[in-house]
Write a protein that holds these residues in place. Structure first.
Motif, PDB file in Angstrom:
ATOM      1  N   LEU A  47       0.760  -1.457  -0.318  1.00 22.63           N
ATOM      2  CA  LEU A  47       0.060   0.101   0.472  1.00 22.63           C
ATOM      3  C   LEU A  47       0.488   0.938   0.051  1.00 22.63           C
ATOM      4  CD1 LEU A  47      -2.720  -0.861   2.588  1.00 22.63           C
ATOM      5  CD2 LEU A  47      -2.197  -1.361   0.416  1.00 22.63           C
ATOM      6  N   THR A  48       0.313   1.968  -0.724  1.00 22.89           N
ATOM      7  CA  THR A  48       0.969   3.644  -0.840  1.00 22.89           C
ATOM      8  C   THR A  48       0.532   4.364   0.120  1.00 22.89           C
ATOM      9  OG1 THR A  48      -0.385   4.488  -2.439  1.00 22.89           O
ATOM     10  CG2 THR A  48       1.769   3.180  -3.460  1.00 22.89           C
ATOM     11  N   ALA A  49       0.814   5.472   0.347  1.00 20.31           N
ATOM     12  CA  ALA A  49      -0.024   6.736   1.334  1.00 20.31           C
ATOM     13  C   ALA A  49      -1.098   7.025   0.455  1.00 20.31           C
ATOM     14  CB  ALA A  49       1.427   7.750   1.613  1.00 20.31           C
ATOM     15  N   LEU A  50      -0.808   6.815  -0.422  1.00 17.24           N
ATOM     16  CA  LEU A  50      -2.885   7.689  -1.006  1.00 17.24           C
ATOM     17  C   LEU A  50      -3.506   6.327  -0.719  1.00 17.24           C
ATOM     18  CD1 LEU A  50      -1.431   8.449  -4.609  1.00 17.24           C
ATOM     19  CD2 LEU A  50      -2.585   9.909  -2.441  1.00 17.24           C
ATOM     20  N   HIS A  51      -3.647   4.975  -0.537  1.00 16.51           N
ATOM     21  CA  HIS A  51      -3.847   3.867  -0.556  1.00 16.51           C
ATOM     22  C   HIS A  51      -4.069   4.169   1.311  1.00 16.51           C
ATOM     23  CE1 HIS A  51      -2.177   1.019  -3.373  1.00 16.51           C
ATOM     24  NE2 HIS A  51      -3.606   1.168  -3.993  1.00 16.51           N
ATOM     25  N   ILE A  52      -3.690   4.492   1.819  1.00 13.84           N
ATOM     26  CA  ILE A  52      -3.631   4.508   3.608  1.00 13.84           C
ATOM     27  C   ILE A  52      -4.816   5.765   3.680  1.00 13.84           C
ATOM     28  CG2 ILE A  52      -2.673   5.581   5.476  1.00 13.84           C
ATOM     29  CD1 ILE A  52      -2.160   2.387   4.967  1.00 13.84           C
ATOM     30  N   ALA A  53      -4.086   6.837   3.062  1.00 13.86           N
ATOM     31  CA  ALA A  53      -5.333   7.756   2.776  1.00 13.86           C
ATOM     32  C   ALA A  53      -6.844   7.591   2.353  1.00 13.86           C
ATOM     33  CB  ALA A  53      -4.988   9.279   1.909  1.00 13.86           C
ATOM     34  N   THR A  54      -7.260   7.014   1.468  1.00 17.62           N
ATOM     35  CA  THR A  54      -8.260   6.400   0.724  1.00 17.62           C
ATOM     36  C   THR A  54      -9.035   5.639   2.007  1.00 17.62           C
ATOM     37  OG1 THR A  54      -7.721   6.191  -1.496  1.00 17.62           O
ATOM     38  CG2 THR A  54      -9.292   4.950  -0.487  1.00 17.62           C
ATOM     39  N   ILE A  55      -8.133   4.577   2.650  1.00 24.17           N
ATOM     40  CA  ILE A  55      -8.721   3.923   3.850  1.00 24.17           C
ATOM     41  C   ILE A  55      -8.923   4.482   4.712  1.00 24.17           C
ATOM     42  CG2 ILE A  55      -8.369   2.145   5.391  1.00 24.17           C
ATOM     43  CD1 ILE A  55      -6.217   0.645   3.451  1.00 24.17           C
ATOM     44  N   ALA A  56      -8.586   5.808   5.125  1.00 20.49           N
ATOM     45  CA  ALA A  56      -8.586   6.619   6.685  1.00 20.49           C
ATOM     46  C   ALA A  56      -9.777   7.080   6.333  1.00 20.49           C
ATOM     47  CB  ALA A  56      -7.193   6.813   7.035  1.00 20.49           C
ATOM     48  N   GLY A  57     -10.479   7.152   4.864  1.00 18.37           N
ATOM     49  CA  GLY A  57     -11.302   7.984   4.499  1.00 18.37           C
ATOM     50  C   GLY A  57     -10.795   9.373   4.771  1.00 18.37           C
ATOM     51  N   HIS A  58     -10.017   9.583   4.604  1.00 24.26           N
ATOM     52  CA  HIS A  58      -9.311  11.007   3.989  1.00 24.26           C
ATOM     53  C   HIS A  58      -9.471  11.635   2.530  1.00 24.26           C
ATOM     54  CE1 HIS A  58      -8.756  10.980   8.094  1.00 24.26           C
ATOM     55  NE2 HIS A  58      -7.340  10.040   7.767  1.00 24.26           N
ATOM     56  N   HIS A  59     -10.392  11.562   1.670  1.00 27.25           N
ATOM     57  CA  HIS A  59     -10.475  12.056   0.519  1.00 27.25           C
ATOM     58  C   HIS A  59      -9.677  13.463  -0.100  1.00 27.25           C
ATOM     59  CE1 HIS A  59     -12.652   8.425   0.122  1.00 27.25           C
ATOM     60  NE2 HIS A  59     -13.531   8.903   1.058  1.00 27.25           N
ATOM     61  N   GLU A  60      -9.332  15.040   0.774  1.00 27.67           N
ATOM     62  CA  GLU A  60      -9.508  15.783   0.762  1.00 27.67           C
ATOM     63  C   GLU A  60      -7.601  15.817   0.649  1.00 27.67           C
ATOM     64  OE1 GLU A  60     -10.089  18.805   3.470  1.00 27.67           O
ATOM     65  OE2 GLU A  60     -12.944  17.873   3.437  1.00 27.67           O
ATOM     66  N   MET A  61      -7.358  15.027   1.268  1.00 21.67           N
ATOM     67  CA  MET A  61      -5.390  14.251   1.200  1.00 21.67           C
ATOM     68  C   MET A  61      -5.606  14.196   0.024  1.00 21.67           C
ATOM     69  SD  MET A  61      -2.538  15.000   2.835  1.00 21.67           S
ATOM     70  CE  MET A  61      -3.799  14.316   5.066  1.00 21.67           C
ATOM     71  N   LEU A  62      -5.885  12.965  -0.762  1.00 19.13           N
ATOM     72  CA  LEU A  62      -6.157  12.325  -2.183  1.00 19.13           C
ATOM     73  C   LEU A  62      -5.871  13.473  -2.916  1.00 19.13           C
ATOM     74  CD1 LEU A  62      -8.535  10.101  -2.060  1.00 19.13           C
ATOM     75  CD2 LEU A  62      -5.327   9.790  -1.453  1.00 19.13           C
ATOM     76  N   PHE A  63      -6.674  14.755  -2.382  1.00 21.78           N
ATOM     77  CA  PHE A  63      -6.377  16.310  -3.678  1.00 21.78           C
ATOM     78  C   PHE A  63      -5.202  16.982  -3.356  1.00 21.78           C
ATOM     79  CE2 PHE A  63      -7.453  20.445  -4.125  1.00 21.78           C
ATOM     80  CZ  PHE A  63      -7.972  20.734  -6.122  1.00 21.78           C
ATOM     81  N   HIS A  64      -4.981  17.323  -2.138  1.00 19.26           N
ATOM     82  CA  HIS A  64      -3.704  17.905  -2.367  1.00 19.26           C
ATOM     83  C   HIS A  64      -2.631  16.896  -2.405  1.00 19.26           C
ATOM     84  CE1 HIS A  64      -1.778  20.590   0.248  1.00 19.26           C
ATOM     85  NE2 HIS A  64      -1.274  20.073   0.843  1.00 19.26           N
TER      86      HIS A  64
END
Length: 157
Positions: free
Chosen positions: A135-152
């Motif tokens: 898993l990458t950090a983007l996967h972790i952000a997705t799993i944690a529900g931090h969708h704004e983090m993905l955009f950022h």
């Protein structure tokens, strides 16, 4: 055509959803395990990251029992982008994995800390580095529900 009663009550899709949910639970448990820090250590670390004088005296080779470096701890214990830059300039590697298989970037994404995520990326952390479960950090952000983090993170790149 066969007896309809012999068909499983769960469809393949239901079984797949169950397996994905179970794997997300395991990943979250491993992340939470990395975030567990003894109360005494946590107090000391918060002091280190709140005071420039204390931060200047910190042992760069410090590791917790679970393999967290100061870079990981910075993402957990209220560090800031200045701390990230300093630690990376002094040679701490953003690619170092904890015993549970996560980088500082993974932890920043899980904690939803855009400031530290940006600092790590600008200082040379690899957004595509994989950790536990590939898993990458983007996967972790997705799993944690931090969708704004993905955009950022896409804006930073």
């Amino acid at each position: 055509m066969g007896n309809y009663k012999s068909r499983p009550t769960q469809t393949c899709t239901d079984e797949w959803k169950k397996k994905v949910s179970e794997s997300y639970t395991i990943i979250t448990e491993r992340l939470e395990d990395d975030l567990l820090i003894k109360e005494k250590e946590l107090t000391e670390l918060k002091h280190v990251f709140s005071s420039d004088e204390a931060f200047g005296k910190v042992n760069l080779n410090y590791r917790t029992e679970t393999g967290l470096s100061l870079l990981h701890l910075c993402c957990i214990c209220e560090g800031n982008k200045s701390h990230i830059r300093t630690l990376m300039l002094k040679g701490l590697r953003p690619s170092r994995l904890t015993r549970n298989g996560f980088t500082a970037l993974h932890l920043a994404a899980y904690k939803d800390n855009a400031e530290l995520l940006t600092a790590l990326l600008h200082s040379g952390a690899d957004i595509q580095q994989v950790g536990y479960g590939a898993l990458t950090a983007l996967h972790i952000a997705t799993i944690a529900g931090h969708h704004e983090m993905l955009f950022h993170s896409q804006l930073v790149l």
